[in-house]
Design a protein around this motif. Sequence first.
Motif, PDB file in Angstrom:
ATOM      1  N   PRO A 125     -27.355 -35.630   2.962  1.00  0.00           N
ATOM      2  CA  PRO A 125     -28.614 -35.156   2.361  1.00  0.00           C
ATOM      3  C   PRO A 125     -29.667 -36.243   2.192  1.00  0.00           C
ATOM      4  CG  PRO A 125     -26.960 -35.446   0.647  1.00  0.00           C
ATOM      5  CD  PRO A 125     -26.270 -35.703   1.962  1.00  0.00           C
ATOM      6  N   VAL A 126     -29.287 -37.519   2.353  1.00  0.00           N
ATOM      7  CA  VAL A 126     -30.236 -38.603   2.109  1.00  0.00           C
ATOM      8  C   VAL A 126     -30.440 -39.500   3.331  1.00  0.00           C
ATOM      9  CG1 VAL A 126     -29.825 -38.649  -0.372  1.00  0.00           C
ATOM     10  CG2 VAL A 126     -28.392 -40.042   1.135  1.00  0.00           C
ATOM     11  N   GLY A 127     -29.869 -39.142   4.462  1.00  0.00           N
ATOM     12  CA  GLY A 127     -30.044 -39.943   5.665  1.00  0.00           C
ATOM     13  C   GLY A 127     -29.325 -41.276   5.625  1.00  0.00           C
ATOM     14  N   ALA A 128     -28.263 -41.358   4.828  1.00  0.00           N
ATOM     15  CA  ALA A 128     -27.527 -42.622   4.732  1.00  0.00           C
ATOM     16  C   ALA A 128     -26.680 -42.893   5.964  1.00  0.00           C
ATOM     17  CB  ALA A 128     -26.636 -42.625   3.489  1.00  0.00           C
ATOM     18  N   THR A 129     -26.313 -41.856   6.692  1.00  0.00           N
ATOM     19  CA  THR A 129     -25.597 -42.042   7.947  1.00  0.00           C
ATOM     20  C   THR A 129     -26.390 -41.364   9.054  1.00  0.00           C
ATOM     21  OG1 THR A 129     -23.434 -41.865   9.050  1.00  0.00           O
ATOM     22  CG2 THR A 129     -24.102 -39.994   7.703  1.00  0.00           C
ATOM     23  N   ILE A 136     -24.692 -45.760  18.337  1.00  0.00           N
ATOM     24  CA  ILE A 136     -23.801 -46.153  17.252  1.00  0.00           C
ATOM     25  C   ILE A 136     -24.136 -45.344  16.001  1.00  0.00           C
ATOM     26  CG2 ILE A 136     -23.108 -48.033  15.725  1.00  0.00           C
ATOM     27  CD1 ILE A 136     -23.581 -49.977  17.987  1.00  0.00           C
ATOM     28  N   VAL A 137     -23.104 -44.765  15.391  1.00  0.00           N
ATOM     29  CA  VAL A 137     -23.281 -44.059  14.128  1.00  0.00           C
ATOM     30  C   VAL A 137     -23.167 -45.087  13.009  1.00  0.00           C
ATOM     31  CG1 VAL A 137     -22.421 -42.245  12.611  1.00  0.00           C
ATOM     32  CG2 VAL A 137     -22.343 -41.934  15.098  1.00  0.00           C
ATOM     33  N   ILE A 138     -24.220 -45.223  12.243  1.00  0.00           N
ATOM     34  CA  ILE A 138     -24.327 -46.319  11.282  1.00  0.00           C
ATOM     35  C   ILE A 138     -24.338 -45.774   9.859  1.00  0.00           C
ATOM     36  CG2 ILE A 138     -26.829 -46.478  10.986  1.00  0.00           C
ATOM     37  CD1 ILE A 138     -24.643 -49.430  12.020  1.00  0.00           C
ATOM     38  N   MET A 139     -24.020 -46.636   8.900  1.00  0.00           N
ATOM     39  CA  MET A 139     -24.106 -46.305   7.475  1.00  0.00           C
ATOM     40  C   MET A 139     -25.117 -47.229   6.799  1.00  0.00           C
ATOM     41  SD  MET A 139     -22.316 -43.861   6.018  1.00  0.00           S
ATOM     42  CE  MET A 139     -22.521 -44.470   4.344  1.00  0.00           C
ATOM     43  N   ASP A 140     -25.980 -46.663   5.988  1.00  0.00           N
ATOM     44  CA  ASP A 140     -26.854 -47.448   5.119  1.00  0.00           C
ATOM     45  C   ASP A 140     -26.280 -47.327   3.717  1.00  0.00           C
ATOM     46  OD1 ASP A 140     -28.843 -48.423   3.416  1.00  0.00           O
ATOM     47  OD2 ASP A 140     -30.461 -47.794   4.752  1.00  0.00           O
ATOM     48  N   TYR A 141     -25.553 -48.353   3.282  1.00  0.00           N
ATOM     49  CA  TYR A 141     -24.866 -48.294   1.999  1.00  0.00           C
ATOM     50  C   TYR A 141     -25.840 -48.261   0.828  1.00  0.00           C
ATOM     51  CZ  TYR A 141     -20.984 -49.673   5.001  1.00  0.00           C
ATOM     52  OH  TYR A 141     -20.052 -49.727   6.010  1.00  0.00           O
ATOM     53  N   CYS A 150     -20.263 -36.311   4.310  1.00  0.00           N
ATOM     54  CA  CYS A 150     -19.962 -36.814   5.652  1.00  0.00           C
ATOM     55  C   CYS A 150     -18.458 -36.934   5.873  1.00  0.00           C
ATOM     56  CB  CYS A 150     -20.633 -38.168   5.881  1.00  0.00           C
ATOM     57  SG  CYS A 150     -20.077 -39.478   4.748  1.00  0.00           S
ATOM     58  N   GLN A 151     -17.744 -37.330   4.845  1.00  0.00           N
ATOM     59  CA  GLN A 151     -16.292 -37.481   4.948  1.00  0.00           C
ATOM     60  C   GLN A 151     -15.631 -36.135   5.220  1.00  0.00           C
ATOM     61  OE1 GLN A 151     -14.520 -39.170   1.443  1.00  0.00           O
ATOM     62  NE2 GLN A 151     -12.561 -39.591   2.440  1.00  0.00           N
ATOM     63  N   VAL A 152     -16.117 -35.109   4.549  1.00  0.00           N
ATOM     64  CA  VAL A 152     -15.578 -33.759   4.750  1.00  0.00           C
ATOM     65  C   VAL A 152     -15.948 -33.228   6.137  1.00  0.00           C
ATOM     66  CG1 VAL A 152     -15.676 -31.373   3.928  1.00  0.00           C
ATOM     67  CG2 VAL A 152     -15.589 -33.249   2.287  1.00  0.00           C
ATOM     68  N   ALA A 153     -17.161 -33.530   6.584  1.00  0.00           N
ATOM     69  CA  ALA A 153     -17.651 -32.983   7.854  1.00  0.00           C
ATOM     70  C   ALA A 153     -17.012 -33.641   9.068  1.00  0.00           C
ATOM     71  CB  ALA A 153     -19.169 -33.137   7.932  1.00  0.00           C
ATOM     72  N   GLU A 190     -17.366 -45.513   3.877  1.00  0.00           N
ATOM     73  CA  GLU A 190     -17.412 -46.547   4.908  1.00  0.00           C
ATOM     74  C   GLU A 190     -16.566 -46.134   6.108  1.00  0.00           C
ATOM     75  OE1 GLU A 190     -14.406 -49.955   3.839  1.00  0.00           O
ATOM     76  OE2 GLU A 190     -15.698 -49.606   2.089  1.00  0.00           O
ATOM     77  N   LYS A 191     -16.812 -46.826   7.237  1.00  0.00           N
ATOM     78  CA  LYS A 191     -16.115 -46.489   8.477  1.00  0.00           C
ATOM     79  C   LYS A 191     -16.332 -47.573   9.517  1.00  0.00           C
ATOM     80  CE  LYS A 191     -19.836 -44.387  10.997  1.00  0.00           C
ATOM     81  NZ  LYS A 191     -19.640 -45.344  12.102  1.00  0.00           N
TER      82      LYS A 191
END
Length: 271
Positions: A125-129, A136-141, A150-153, A190-191
């Motif tokens: 919902p916040v564009g963090a990933t 590359i699929v990235i994370m903005d911590y 995201c973890q569920v999806a 994280e991932k």
Amino acid sequence: MSEQFITRRDFMRLMAGVGISVAAAAALSNADQLRALLDQEIALETGERSAHAHGDARHRWGMVIDLRACIGCDYCVYACQAVNDVLDDMRWNVHLIDRTETGNVYHLTRPCLHCQDAPCAAVCPVGATFVREDGIVIMDYDKCIGCRYCQVACPYGARSFNWTARATASGYQAEWGAAEVEQRPRGVVEKCTFCVHRIDRGLSQGLVPGVDRAATPACVNICPVKARVFGDLNDPESPVSRLIAANPTFRLREDLGTEPNVYYIPPEGLI
């Protein structure tokens, strides 16, 4: 210049980041001074984050994992834990053992698959990933709010939630390599990142990811049997493209339409 707003959390963090106590910040009577200081720190942080934000659309980074060659040594698992400082219960790269219909045992390792139609990014919902231009699929911590959507999806179980604040390293550094990235804070997902810090730094130095070790993911470098190969899927002459062209390959759960950037060469008897 457009007006900028920051949250109380951001303000406290920025003050700590520039070595100023809350009391000292409150004592600054010149609002322009404080605003200039904040603008400078925000610019620095934004620059650091944006270095990992976009990638280069000329490239699409991917990996080939040869299940015929993998011996299940776990070197790729341990190197990832060392370089990215990952705990045992949050492994970014996992090792599974399975058997073909003909009875042959094989070893399957699974990083994040860096999907091009990534369910994790679609639900955040916040564009963090998000998916960078180079695949590359990235994370903005800094943006992550810990909702775990995201973890569920993720259909591959490639994401872990950081429940606790870390006080120590993962413990793999002495044998498998020094930590190269900061520990993630409590309350974020994280991932695997394909060791994006190596890719971006290597490209800035004229190195070729997948060819030059300094620009290549740790799990690829460490493999003693060369079961993992990394490179640019947009380049037909790259190591990964050559392997895909020369061998039958499959991707996990292709029926879902996620378009992963990780390809597997099957062992005999699997398909």
